[in-house]
Design an enzyme around this catalytic site. Structure first.
Site, PDB file in Angstrom:
ATOM      1  N   ASP A  23       0.822  -1.211   0.000  1.00  0.00           N
ATOM      2  CA  ASP A  23       0.000   0.000   0.000  1.00  0.00           C
ATOM      3  C   ASP A  23       0.858   1.263   0.000  1.00  0.00           C
ATOM      4  OD1 ASP A  23      -2.349   1.480   0.088  1.00  0.00           O
ATOM      5  OD2 ASP A  23      -2.440   1.466   2.272  1.00  0.00           O
ATOM      6  N   HIS A  40       2.889   3.064  -8.963  1.00  0.00           N
ATOM      7  CA  HIS A  40       2.654   1.634  -9.191  1.00  0.00           C
ATOM      8  C   HIS A  40       3.874   0.971  -9.835  1.00  0.00           C
ATOM      9  CE1 HIS A  40      -1.392   1.919  -7.786  1.00  0.00           C
ATOM     10  NE2 HIS A  40      -1.752   2.757  -8.732  1.00  0.00           N
ATOM     11  N   LEU A 133      10.779 -20.392  -2.342  1.00  0.00           N
ATOM     12  CA  LEU A 133       9.657 -19.599  -1.831  1.00  0.00           C
ATOM     13  C   LEU A 133       8.370 -19.905  -2.572  1.00  0.00           C
ATOM     14  CD1 LEU A 133       8.638 -17.089  -0.130  1.00  0.00           C
ATOM     15  CD2 LEU A 133       9.224 -15.718  -2.155  1.00  0.00           C
TER      16      LEU A 133
END
Length: 238
Positions: A23, A40, A133
């Site tokens: 965020d 972004h 991961l």
């Protein structure tokens, strides 16, 4: 020289599953007099940096909130820009392949463009044998929407009332088969869950920071993990 020397889990225990709300991209851009799209773009670079770092230190699961069911309410040009960023990431099929990262997308893909859905599948299929991961990217995801989907599945499977347990619900979520997040990180100075992993976060630890997502670095992640390791997780016990 690496920013941090990798410690053993005995020296610095890791949560098994970290979730992040990415965020603050728009506010980061506004502070610099830039269009929101610039935020972004910078946030996407931070995402890649953090994902690679999590893989390097041996984290098992990372789930990131990339686009929520509510984000469709943003200006059309901003939504289009985010979707194009997603396309750019997905078209780079080698993005995480050499890093041995397994990619999975969670959320409802139905409203997404067909080319994006095809690229998502290509990325999942191409990384399915990775053993590093496990990276979950939440696209068109909402916690309430996820629960509605789970309830619909339960009804469609004719499961009786007495057969329904917490596990019945968990097994029908987008995160079925995964451990719940131990630790949820929210940068940007906001203090709310924003409809993220509502079921799964029942006993998650939270860490909030004023740092906007594009400025979030491995150093901030390490600080958060240090804080996590100072907490006493009792899960309702003493």
């Amino acid at each position: 020289m690496p920013l941090f020397k990798k410690k053993s889990t005995a020296e610095r225990p890791l949560p098994r599953h970290i979730a992040i709300v990415m965020d603050g991209n728009g506010r980061w851009a506004k502070k610099r007099g830039l269009p929101r799209s610039a935020g972004h773009i910078s946030g996407a670079k931070t995402f890649k940096s953090i994902a690679l770092y999590c893989n390097k230190i041996g984290l098992e699961y990372l789930t990131v909130y990339a686009f929520s069911t509510e984000n469709w309410k943003r200006p059309p040009e901003e939504v289009a820009g985010i979707m194009n960023l997603l396309r750019d990431y997905l078209k780079d099929a080698e993005n995480f392949k050499d890093e041995n990262i397994k990619v999975k997308f969670i959320g409802d893909p139905a409203p997404l463009a067909e080319d994006i859905k095809a690229l998502m599948k290509k990325n999942e299929d191409g990384s399915k044998d990775a053993t590093g991961l496990k990276l979950n990217i939440a696209i068109n995801y909402g916690g309430r929407d996820e629960l509605v989907h789970a309830v619909r599945k339960i009804v469609s499977e004719d499961i009786t009332e007495n057969e329904i347990t917490e596990q019945t619900v968990s097994d029908r979520l987008y995160t079925a088969g995964m451990p719940d997040p131990d630790f949820i990180i929210r940068p940007s100075g906001e203090y709310r869950t924003s409809n993220y992993l509502l079921w799964q976060s029942a006993y998650s630890e939270y860490w909030f920071s004023d740092v906007l997502w594009p400025d979030f670095t491995p150093k901030h992640l390490e600080k958060a993990i240090e804080e996590y390791n100072r907490r006493n997780r009792r899960f309702g016990g003493v």
